[in-house]
Write an enzyme that holds these catalytic residues in place. Structure first.
Site, mmCIF file in Angstrom:
data_model
loop_
_atom_site.group_PDB
_atom_site.id
_atom_site.type_symbol
_atom_site.label_atom_id
_atom_site.label_comp_id
_atom_site.label_asym_id
_atom_site.label_seq_id
_atom_site.Cartn_x
_atom_site.Cartn_y
_atom_site.Cartn_z
ATOM 1 N N ARG A 197 0.841 -1.186 0.000
ATOM 2 C CA ARG A 197 0.000 0.000 0.000
ATOM 3 C C ARG A 197 0.881 1.242 0.000
ATOM 4 N NH1 ARG A 197 -3.640 -2.692 -1.520
ATOM 5 N NH2 ARG A 197 -5.727 -2.926 -0.594
ATOM 6 N N GLU A 253 -3.153 7.567 -5.132
ATOM 7 C CA GLU A 253 -3.433 7.005 -6.459
ATOM 8 C C GLU A 253 -4.732 7.572 -7.023
ATOM 9 O OE1 GLU A 253 -3.482 2.762 -5.947
ATOM 10 O OE2 GLU A 253 -1.407 2.711 -5.249
ATOM 11 N N HIS A 294 -0.360 0.052 -9.936
ATOM 12 C CA HIS A 294 -1.054 -0.810 -8.967
ATOM 13 C C HIS A 294 -1.631 -2.052 -9.657
ATOM 14 C CE1 HIS A 294 -3.309 -0.788 -4.853
ATOM 15 N NE2 HIS A 294 -2.961 -2.004 -5.224
#
Length: 319
Positions: A233, A262, A280
């Site tokens: 994360r 993000e 991601h």
């Protein structure tokens, strides 16, 4: 008995939507023009939520909107998008999708490590831009002889370690506690792990307890030849400290699949030649995302058929 009513705040894969509609009464919140009005009209009957990170933060205030809510089925192994403690206080079960994505994320982590050290994306651009004719691509660092520290030796961390064993590198780890039956050296703190490593692979869950666990002190301990790989994360890494460490040579490079805000990525990172950036995609293969979606459906089905969740998170697990 009428089918249980499930709310899906944000879109999920078509096969997940179809499977839930075949079994439940599914409410597609994202398709509603007046979402607040729609929520008010259905909230009292909602017994389950099917959520992903696209749904935003499922916090205590959100949970309180649904007086009949029994279960929140979250898409992903990380579930920091759901306030699991608040759910537990209200007797609501939270599930995630562990196991089915471990190998995919581990593969990506090792690939990102190799790409970062051997500068694979940079070499690809070198060829595409026609620069090979002007001379050889610069020599890169190597994985040979590296000491790799894994920050978070859970299921995915162990899968990464198994893969790295095949490369003949030394492996150490740090986690909340020393694990029985694990042969890798344990380091008491993240800073101690970094000081003993040339590469740190971050594989801890997000949330307030791990926010900025990778900070300026840890990066300094990693050193000027060190490389940071983050596939967990973005919140785990102090991004400001990381940009500074990369800019001033405190560490040698980074491979990042996740970021603090993000999909926004700091311009400074975009401009750095010693960083590999991914959007991601740790679990983003067709097969793995399909398996994750099936587990969301299976958790909801098991709960409403048998009164049990298949993969409850620790905060809401029985006992």
């Amino acid at each position: 008995m009428p089918a249980a009513q499930i709310l899906m705040p944000a879109p999920m894969a078509d096969d997940v939507v179809a499977a839930l509609e075949a079994r439940f009464t599914l409410h597609r919140l994202w398709e509603q023009d007046d979402r607040e009005g729609y929520l008010r009209s259905v909230a009292a009957d909602i017994r389950g939520l099917a959520v992903s990170t696209l749904a935003g933060r499922i916090d205590a205030a959100w949970l309180d909107r649904f007086p009949a809510l029994e279960i929140v089925a979250s898409f992903g192994v990380g579930y920091d998008n759901v306030d699991a403690s608040a759910a537990a206080d209200r007797g609501i079960v939270v599930t995630n999708t562990p196991g089915v994505l471990d190998d995919e994320v581990a593969d990506l982590a090792v690939g990102l490590l190799l790409a970062t050290l051997r500068r694979i994306p940079q070499a690809d651009r070198f060829v595409r831009e026609g620069r090979w004719a002007d001379g050889a691509f610069p020599l890169s660092p190597t994985l040979r002889g590296r000491r790799v520290g894994i920050l978070g030796l859970g299921a995915i961390g162990k899968a990464i370690a198994r893969r790295l064993d095949g490369f003949g590198v030394a492996i150490g780890y740090h986690g909340r506690s020393r694990q029985e039956g694990v042969a890798y050296p344990y380091h008491d703190t993240p800073v101690a792990l970094a000081a003993a490593s040339d590469v740190v692979v971050v594989m801890v869950p997000g949330g307030s307890g791990t926010r900025h666990l990778v900070d300026a002190e840890m990066l300094a301990a990693l050193g000027p030849d060190g490389v940071l790989i983050n596939v967990s994360r973005g919140s785990v890494v102090d991004e400001t400290a990381l940009v500074a460490a990369l800019s001033d040579g405190t560490i040698g490079g980074a491979g990042l699949d996740v970021f603090e805000n993000e999909p926004q990525v700091p311009d400074a990172l975009l401009a750095m030649p010693n960083v590999v950036l991914l959007p991601h995609i740790g679990s983003a293969s067709h097969a793995t995302r399909a398996a994750m979606g099936r587990l969301v459906v299976d958790n909801l089905t098991a709960w409403f058929d048998d009164g049990r969740a298949l993969t409850p998170v620790p905060e809401t697990s029985p006992g």
